[in-house]
Scaffold this active site. Structure first.
Site, PDB file in Angstrom:
ATOM      1  N   ASP A  72      -5.282   0.850  13.136  1.00  0.00           N
ATOM      2  CA  ASP A  72      -4.554   1.606  12.443  1.00  0.00           C
ATOM      3  C   ASP A  72      -5.982   1.790  11.025  1.00  0.00           C
ATOM      4  O   ASP A  72      -6.995   1.428  11.073  1.00  0.00           O
ATOM      5  CB  ASP A  72      -3.908   0.749  10.874  1.00  0.00           C
ATOM      6  CG  ASP A  72      -4.472  -0.672   9.825  1.00  0.00           C
ATOM      7  OD1 ASP A  72      -5.219  -1.015  11.006  1.00  0.00           O
ATOM      8  OD2 ASP A  72      -3.294  -0.822   9.709  1.00  0.00           O
ATOM      9  N   GLU A 130      -3.545  -3.842   9.599  1.00  0.00           N
ATOM     10  CA  GLU A 130      -3.995  -4.144   8.617  1.00  0.00           C
ATOM     11  C   GLU A 130      -4.627  -4.368   7.356  1.00  0.00           C
ATOM     12  O   GLU A 130      -4.960  -5.117   6.748  1.00  0.00           O
ATOM     13  CB  GLU A 130      -5.479  -4.762  10.044  1.00  0.00           C
ATOM     14  CG  GLU A 130      -6.496  -5.289   9.198  1.00  0.00           C
ATOM     15  CD  GLU A 130      -7.921  -5.312   8.160  1.00  0.00           C
ATOM     16  OE1 GLU A 130      -8.584  -6.188   7.544  1.00  0.00           O
ATOM     17  OE2 GLU A 130      -7.451  -4.170   7.383  1.00  0.00           O
ATOM     18  N   GLU A 131      -4.684  -2.903   7.375  1.00  0.00           N
ATOM     19  CA  GLU A 131      -4.382  -1.850   6.141  1.00  0.00           C
ATOM     20  C   GLU A 131      -2.956  -1.823   4.747  1.00  0.00           C
ATOM     21  O   GLU A 131      -3.243  -1.381   3.845  1.00  0.00           O
ATOM     22  CB  GLU A 131      -4.857  -0.573   6.246  1.00  0.00           C
ATOM     23  CG  GLU A 131      -5.842  -0.558   6.706  1.00  0.00           C
ATOM     24  CD  GLU A 131      -7.377  -1.105   6.440  1.00  0.00           C
ATOM     25  OE1 GLU A 131      -7.472  -1.455   4.768  1.00  0.00           O
ATOM     26  OE2 GLU A 131      -8.792  -0.789   6.507  1.00  0.00           O
ATOM     27  N   HIS A 333     -12.527   3.301   3.698  1.00  0.00           N
ATOM     28  CA  HIS A 333     -11.805   3.117   2.845  1.00  0.00           C
ATOM     29  C   HIS A 333     -11.963   4.831   1.722  1.00  0.00           C
ATOM     30  O   HIS A 333     -11.422   5.484   0.409  1.00  0.00           O
ATOM     31  CB  HIS A 333     -10.633   2.834   1.397  1.00  0.00           C
ATOM     32  CG  HIS A 333     -10.647   1.575   1.715  1.00  0.00           C
ATOM     33  ND1 HIS A 333      -9.384   0.600   1.757  1.00  0.00           N
ATOM     34  CD2 HIS A 333      -9.822   0.747   3.340  1.00  0.00           C
ATOM     35  CE1 HIS A 333      -9.476  -0.158   2.576  1.00  0.00           C
ATOM     36  NE2 HIS A 333      -9.890   0.034   3.675  1.00  0.00           N
TER      37      HIS A 333
END
Lengths: 357, 357
Positions: A72, A130-131, A333
């Site tokens: 993800d 995971e995020e 990010h």
């Protein structure tokens, strides 16, 4: 026909994986594509759990290792489809996920299919979510639903590390250091007791604190102790009767969260100390033969990891783990997220050497 | 026929005034009643301005004094109509406004009508909107609309002081002491600069500060320096780049607000200091013959006033002023607001003695 083809170059494969959007909780399409590619490899046995895919060799090797990565990403910021830029000295892939961590996923997918006779049995773990909040984490869910799939002597998480090896991670504890006073009108403060004034000593403790650097399994972990929030007071004419200083302690993996909390309670003796958050650190386990073999084969610099990552989940399962993957973690990010092709090539070669030699 | 009759006893008059509700901005009915009573006294000339009423003697005395009080109250809290309670040793009037400050208004109204030949010319000021924002204050409006009515050598404000004399008032200044840092992830605080840690020295300054007690016109004013608010930080994993400590300095009327600010700027040298609020103090002027005469006549204890009151408005007009009135100021605004009849009697006798002897 799958959009992913492991016979593509690593650059093509990374870009194809980036271009299948998979923001957390929307990983189904990418998980399907990955599952389809892995299914073509007869040396792998596949398990699907939600949007996680686990592929295992079963070669009866003495040692099993886990190589894992999340599929993800954080939300797309107008940075897809991915683009290949040519600079004077290097090629770079721009796009959401290129660093965190579809470059690593491309390396994993290519090696999972190509290495039909790895030196160790390998469990390849491609997981979701995971995020986002920890309770949604696909690796955590796998460890609950299929603990038998997550066994091994050593784990590599292909999170971005600029193709260096980052071992274990610091733990983290947050506490509120609270003071209590007695309200009064600020024209007559001697009728009350000022809770903000009472914070002074806690700030002195922070400023006087000499954070330790602690060597664990050969890596030097730098600890830190920081105020992250402070609040107190009700109105500009009232002596405050309460104030709160929130302190974050990042502690080396030589100690447990409980030991870290005990350390803070002694340090802030005399204050009310309330724990609001805690997570164990992870030892790198770099004294184990399998880890030493990994480092020797990779030939990369080994550093401690300061941020908390899913290596701590492996550590909690009793499996030493390191981070090793393409991309500069400080670009994760970021809107201009981009991975040098050199990192992709280096990590693919490093893992291939380790699993083949 | 007016509801108010100055030939009633002081207790009856206080209760009648309390029972005419006059929450700030709704003082019209009470102002009408007061104006009507004052108009019956031929020795007074009356000026009405909004809901303020000014009544002046014009006896060509050498000295003119001002006696003032506000007629509004904070909202009623189910504590009207007023009630007279008899305790073993004393009688007490319960009800909204009994302390702040309709007991004082009753004393003023009775004396204004009865004292046809006071020793000094007297300007009686009954004003509105003291309990709300400063720009609505009736005394302030009178000073703008009718500065000629607010002249005199000395002023008495009949705010509650437990029938003691409270002279002048401390001034007040509020400043924000600000620190600046550099954001970073709290796992790597050495990449940033912690603005909360930087507040430590400002709190040490506050704790080390020895507030002065300064004698002005014979009264000892106790100063104070207090933190009233503190805030800083963005998230529990970010090194804060800004923090703010709000400090309130209550300073003796020997200095101006500008001097008080300069003092804070020196004290907090090295910090950014931003002034958010300031109000001048008021000297009691108790060295003046008219004030000494007042104190001798009243025969009451004289204390400094710590809270800020409208005496500072008189001070700003160049008129020394004191507070002197019935009721315990700590009961002002309380749901159980109540005034001992003894205070009413004492202050009426005190003012009568001063204006008559």
């Amino acid at each position: 026909m799958s959009a992913l083809d492991p016979t593509q170059t690593l650059v093509e494969l990374t870009m194809a994986i980036c271009d299948i959007e998979s923001v957390s909780s929307n990983e189904a399409k990418l998980a399907d594509e990955i599952e389809q590619v892995l299914t073509t490899a007869s040396h792998l046995s596949i398990t699907r759990d939600g949007n996680a895919v686990v592929a295992r060799t079963n070669l009866n090797r003495d040692t099993r290792v886990i190589i894992a990565g999340h599929i993800d990403t954080v939300p797309v910021a107008d940075n897809l489809p991915s683009k290949l830029h040519h600079f004077e000295r290097e090629q770079v892939i721009f796009g959401r996920g290129s660093v965190d961590m579809k470059g690593g996923i491309a390396v994993m997918l290519k090696l999972a299919v190509e290495l039909q006779q790895p030196k160790f049995d390998v469990t390849w773990v491609f997981y979701d979510n995971e995020e986002v909040a920890a309770d949604l984490n696909g690796l955590g869910r796998l460890s609950r639903n299929h603990p038998e799939l997550l066994t091994g002597e050593f784990a590599v998480l292909c999170e971005p590390t600029s193709a260096m090896v980052e071992g274990g991670c610091n733990g983290t504890v947050r506490v509120e250091v609270r003071t209590v006073g007695v309200k009064a009108h600020s024209a007559r403060p001697w009728m009350g007791k000022n809770a903000i004034h009472a914070l002074a000593h806690s700030l002195k403790i922070l400023n006087d604190y000499q954070p330790a650097t602690i060597t664990v399994d050969g890596l030097a972990y730098k600890e830190s102790l920081s105020a992250v929030l402070v609040s107190g007071g009700i109105a500009t004419n009232v002596i405050p009767d309460a104030a709160v200083l929130t302190v974050n302690y990042r502690f080396a993996p030589d100690k447990s969260a409980a030991e870290a909390i005990a350390h803070l309670e002694i340090l802030f003796k005399g204050f009310e100390v309330v724990v609001t958050d805690q997570a164990e650190g992870a030892k790198p386990g770099l004294n184990l033969p399998v880890a030493l073999d990994f480092i020797a084969a990779i030939g990369a610099e080994v550093r401690p990891k300061y941020g908390w990552t899913d290596v701590a989940r492996f550590s909690a399962m009793g499996i030493p783990a390191v981070n090793y993957g393409p991309g500069d973690p400080s670009l994760a990010h970021a809107d201009n997220e981009n991975v040098p092709v050199g990192h992709l090539v280096d990590t693919e070669a490093g893992l291939r050497a380790w699993l083949s030699h």
